[in-house]
Design an enzyme around this catalytic site. Sequence first.
Site: not given
Length: 379
Positions: A55, A166
């Site tokens: 998170m 990525d």
Amino acid sequence: MAAAAAQGGGGGEPRRTEGVGPGVPGEVEMVKGQPFDVGPRYTQLQYIGEGAYGMVSSAYDHVRKTRVAIKKISPFEHQTYCQRTLREIQILLRFRHENVIGIRDILRASTLEAMRDVYIVQDLMETDLYKLLKSQQLSNDHICYFLYQILRGLKYIHSANVLHRDLKPSNLLINTTCDLKICDFGLARIADPEHDHTGFLTEYVATRWYRAPEIMLNSKGYTKSIDIWSVGCILAEMLSNRPIFPGKHYLDQLNHILGILGSPSQEDLNCIINMKARNYLQSLPSKTKVAWAKLFPKSDSKALDLLDRMLTFNPNKRITVEEALAHPYLEQYYDPTDEPVAEEPFTFAMELDDLPKERLKELIFQETARFQPGVLEAP
């Protein structure tokens, strides 16, 4: 997971609970039911977002007197998550560049046995390119400036002999003054064109829409050109606010690419060493290239010329990052004296792919030791 995505998201006022932070007794703030053991230096936490194994929250840094982003990562149950966490920490602790997100601090428990989570502190960036493209059409000036910063950061990354692998809009962080930083190095690799990375048409972990065609067609050959292809896809998306190759699976992805670029030439086919892949391409109906000006009729012609050089099927003919920076489209920003490179090539001491998660946890513990209270960083 983007390290410091858009601020906001509305976690509400964090609750507090008594506890022991990473080496510091005191209160622990809760964010959406998750304890963030980052006090007393970091307080006033606000939820930003979350990914597969962590998170992100913003917090006030009482030492630097500014708000920062803190990524709480809990990777230790899975080898893959441990591997990505270690790889990102290893790379970002060694990188220093304005267009690459840095690590300001790392918090964790003082013993290996007690370490359940790792907290990575980074600069807070208000948004990312994915969110920006969802909300507005960029001007040509903004597209040009963002593209320049992406390539400036990528020049540094490639000079360290690292492939990001990525690159996509959500991994490009942006603040209110339009500064851009590349983030999320969990899939990065040392450039090694000889290493056998993936078989014919096997699924690849990075986001499909931004994958270079050779990743799906060759068993060898990860080179720096795969990142250039991704930047080309990002440029096309900035021009139109939609992905240029939104394939539903890898064969569909190839069909999207060939539907715009046209069928590869015989010379391009000869570069594909995997015969199964080459035969597959030769079996497809012939397709004609679509003119970029037809796809992007309102776009700058210089931008489309650079796009064409990036989205070139043959990786050996694809433009390099240095050549892209020198392209006329970016001439107002191009300054080779202010486009720094890495001091030395990056090397991994060992290949991480085959290590068990217990060993990876030990390596993460060692790699983060420099941030522990009372520890001096080795020269």
